[in-house]
Design a protein around this motif. Sequence first.
Motif, PDB file in Angstrom:
ATOM      1  N   THR A   1      42.375  -9.598  38.401  1.00  0.00           N
ATOM      2  CA  THR A   1      42.797  -8.419  37.641  1.00  0.00           C
ATOM      3  C   THR A   1      44.295  -8.493  37.375  1.00  0.00           C
ATOM      4  OG1 THR A   1      41.079  -7.075  38.680  1.00  0.00           O
ATOM      5  CG2 THR A   1      42.889  -5.902  37.619  1.00  0.00           C
ATOM      6  N   LEU A   2      44.637  -8.476  36.096  1.00  0.00           N
ATOM      7  CA  LEU A   2      46.037  -8.438  35.664  1.00  0.00           C
ATOM      8  C   LEU A   2      46.291  -7.096  35.006  1.00  0.00           C
ATOM      9  CD1 LEU A   2      46.288 -11.992  34.041  1.00  0.00           C
ATOM     10  CD2 LEU A   2      46.946 -11.323  36.356  1.00  0.00           C
ATOM     11  N   ILE A   3      47.547  -6.692  34.950  1.00  0.00           N
ATOM     12  CA  ILE A   3      47.906  -5.424  34.329  1.00  0.00           C
ATOM     13  C   ILE A   3      48.637  -5.700  33.019  1.00  0.00           C
ATOM     14  CG2 ILE A   3      49.181  -3.265  34.589  1.00  0.00           C
ATOM     15  CD1 ILE A   3      46.847  -3.572  36.547  1.00  0.00           C
ATOM     16  N   ALA A   4      48.123  -5.120  31.948  1.00  0.00           N
ATOM     17  CA  ALA A   4      48.750  -5.247  30.634  1.00  0.00           C
ATOM     18  C   ALA A   4      49.317  -3.890  30.234  1.00  0.00           C
ATOM     19  CB  ALA A   4      47.721  -5.695  29.607  1.00  0.00           C
TER      20      ALA A   4
ATOM     21  N   GLY B   1      41.281  -9.988  47.021  1.00  0.00           N
ATOM     22  CA  GLY B   1      41.014  -9.230  48.232  1.00  0.00           C
ATOM     23  C   GLY B   1      40.909  -7.737  48.010  1.00  0.00           C
ATOM     24  N   PHE B   2      40.994  -7.283  46.762  1.00  0.00           N
ATOM     25  CA  PHE B   2      40.870  -5.855  46.462  1.00  0.00           C
ATOM     26  C   PHE B   2      40.301  -5.656  45.068  1.00  0.00           C
ATOM     27  CE2 PHE B   2      45.106  -7.020  44.998  1.00  0.00           C
ATOM     28  CZ  PHE B   2      45.177  -6.422  43.749  1.00  0.00           C
ATOM     29  N   ALA B   3      39.767  -4.456  44.851  1.00  0.00           N
ATOM     30  CA  ALA B   3      39.290  -4.045  43.530  1.00  0.00           C
ATOM     31  C   ALA B   3      40.155  -2.888  43.056  1.00  0.00           C
ATOM     32  CB  ALA B   3      37.833  -3.618  43.598  1.00  0.00           C
ATOM     33  N   LEU B   4      40.352  -2.806  41.763  1.00  0.00           N
ATOM     34  CA  LEU B   4      41.189  -1.771  41.168  1.00  0.00           C
ATOM     35  C   LEU B   4      40.385  -1.069  40.079  1.00  0.00           C
ATOM     36  CD1 LEU B   4      44.847  -1.971  40.483  1.00  0.00           C
ATOM     37  CD2 LEU B   4      43.435  -1.492  38.516  1.00  0.00           C
ATOM     38  N   HIS B   5      40.317   0.267  40.144  1.00  0.00           N
ATOM     39  CA  HIS B   5      39.606   1.072  39.141  1.00  0.00           C
ATOM     40  C   HIS B   5      40.584   2.103  38.592  1.00  0.00           C
ATOM     41  CE1 HIS B   5      35.848  -0.510  40.794  1.00  0.00           C
ATOM     42  NE2 HIS B   5      36.385  -0.290  41.983  1.00  0.00           N
ATOM     43  N   THR B   6      40.480   2.394  37.303  1.00  0.00           N
ATOM     44  CA  THR B   6      41.353   3.395  36.694  1.00  0.00           C
ATOM     45  C   THR B   6      40.525   4.418  35.921  1.00  0.00           C
ATOM     46  OG1 THR B   6      41.677   2.120  34.667  1.00  0.00           O
ATOM     47  CG2 THR B   6      43.267   1.762  36.447  1.00  0.00           C
TER      48      THR B   6
ATOM     49  N   ILE C   1      46.955  -1.028  31.613  1.00  0.00           N
ATOM     50  CA  ILE C   1      45.509  -1.211  31.612  1.00  0.00           C
ATOM     51  C   ILE C   1      45.150  -2.475  32.387  1.00  0.00           C
ATOM     52  CG2 ILE C   1      43.872  -0.409  29.888  1.00  0.00           C
ATOM     53  CD1 ILE C   1      45.475  -1.651  27.746  1.00  0.00           C
ATOM     54  N   PRO C   2      44.199  -2.370  33.320  1.00  0.00           N
ATOM     55  CA  PRO C   2      43.770  -3.577  34.042  1.00  0.00           C
ATOM     56  C   PRO C   2      42.898  -4.445  33.141  1.00  0.00           C
ATOM     57  CG  PRO C   2      42.578  -1.660  34.822  1.00  0.00           C
ATOM     58  CD  PRO C   2      43.572  -1.172  33.826  1.00  0.00           C
ATOM     59  N   ILE C   3      43.126  -5.743  33.208  1.00  0.00           N
ATOM     60  CA  ILE C   3      42.366  -6.696  32.410  1.00  0.00           C
ATOM     61  C   ILE C   3      41.856  -7.790  33.338  1.00  0.00           C
ATOM     62  CG2 ILE C   3      42.515  -8.429  30.585  1.00  0.00           C
ATOM     63  CD1 ILE C   3      44.633  -6.722  29.270  1.00  0.00           C
ATOM     64  N   ASP C   4      40.575  -8.116  33.219  1.00  0.00           N
ATOM     65  CA  ASP C   4      39.999  -9.193  34.012  1.00  0.00           C
ATOM     66  C   ASP C   4      40.342 -10.523  33.338  1.00  0.00           C
ATOM     67  OD1 ASP C   4      37.926 -11.264  34.645  1.00  0.00           O
ATOM     68  OD2 ASP C   4      37.331  -9.705  36.064  1.00  0.00           O
TER      69      ASP C   4
ATOM     70  N   ASP D   1      50.259   2.498  20.141  1.00  0.00           N
ATOM     71  CA  ASP D   1      48.850   2.772  20.402  1.00  0.00           C
ATOM     72  C   ASP D   1      48.693   4.099  21.124  1.00  0.00           C
ATOM     73  OD1 ASP D   1      48.168   0.417  19.222  1.00  0.00           O
ATOM     74  OD2 ASP D   1      47.570  -0.609  21.075  1.00  0.00           O
ATOM     75  N   GLN D   2      49.589   4.384  22.064  1.00  0.00           N
ATOM     76  CA  GLN D   2      49.522   5.646  22.783  1.00  0.00           C
ATOM     77  C   GLN D   2      49.775   6.817  21.861  1.00  0.00           C
ATOM     78  OE1 GLN D   2      52.345   4.848  25.998  1.00  0.00           O
ATOM     79  NE2 GLN D   2      50.660   5.279  27.398  1.00  0.00           N
TER      80      GLN D   2
END
Length: 104
Positions: free
Chosen positions: A88-91, A68-73, A80-83, A97-98
């Motif tokens: 959309t899941l958040i990893a 029901g929503f879209a997420l953009h970063t 990081i959002p992952i499809d 890495d950072q």
Amino acid sequence: MPSMTVLATTAVPDHVRGALTRWMTEPMPGLYVGTLSARVRDELWSVVHASIGTGAAVLIHPEANEQGFALHTAGERRRIPIDFDGITLIAFRPEEDQEMAKGV
């Protein structure tokens, strides 16, 4: 048709904050909420994305999908959002890495 839009920012330039407050309400620092048309939302996101610098931003708006929503970063974030099959899941990016991205 206008829809509820939420945009959260961290360390963005003042001119971006000014542009956002023309169209949205800032209930707390860095959090913007408003009812925007898709065209205005996309234009504001283009400005934010192009001017993000060392900051970060997340845009959430209604979308015709399972969630029901879209997420953009935009910008460097640990999350990081992952499809995953249309959801959309958040990893979390590993801290090493950072550090490598920052050159530490």
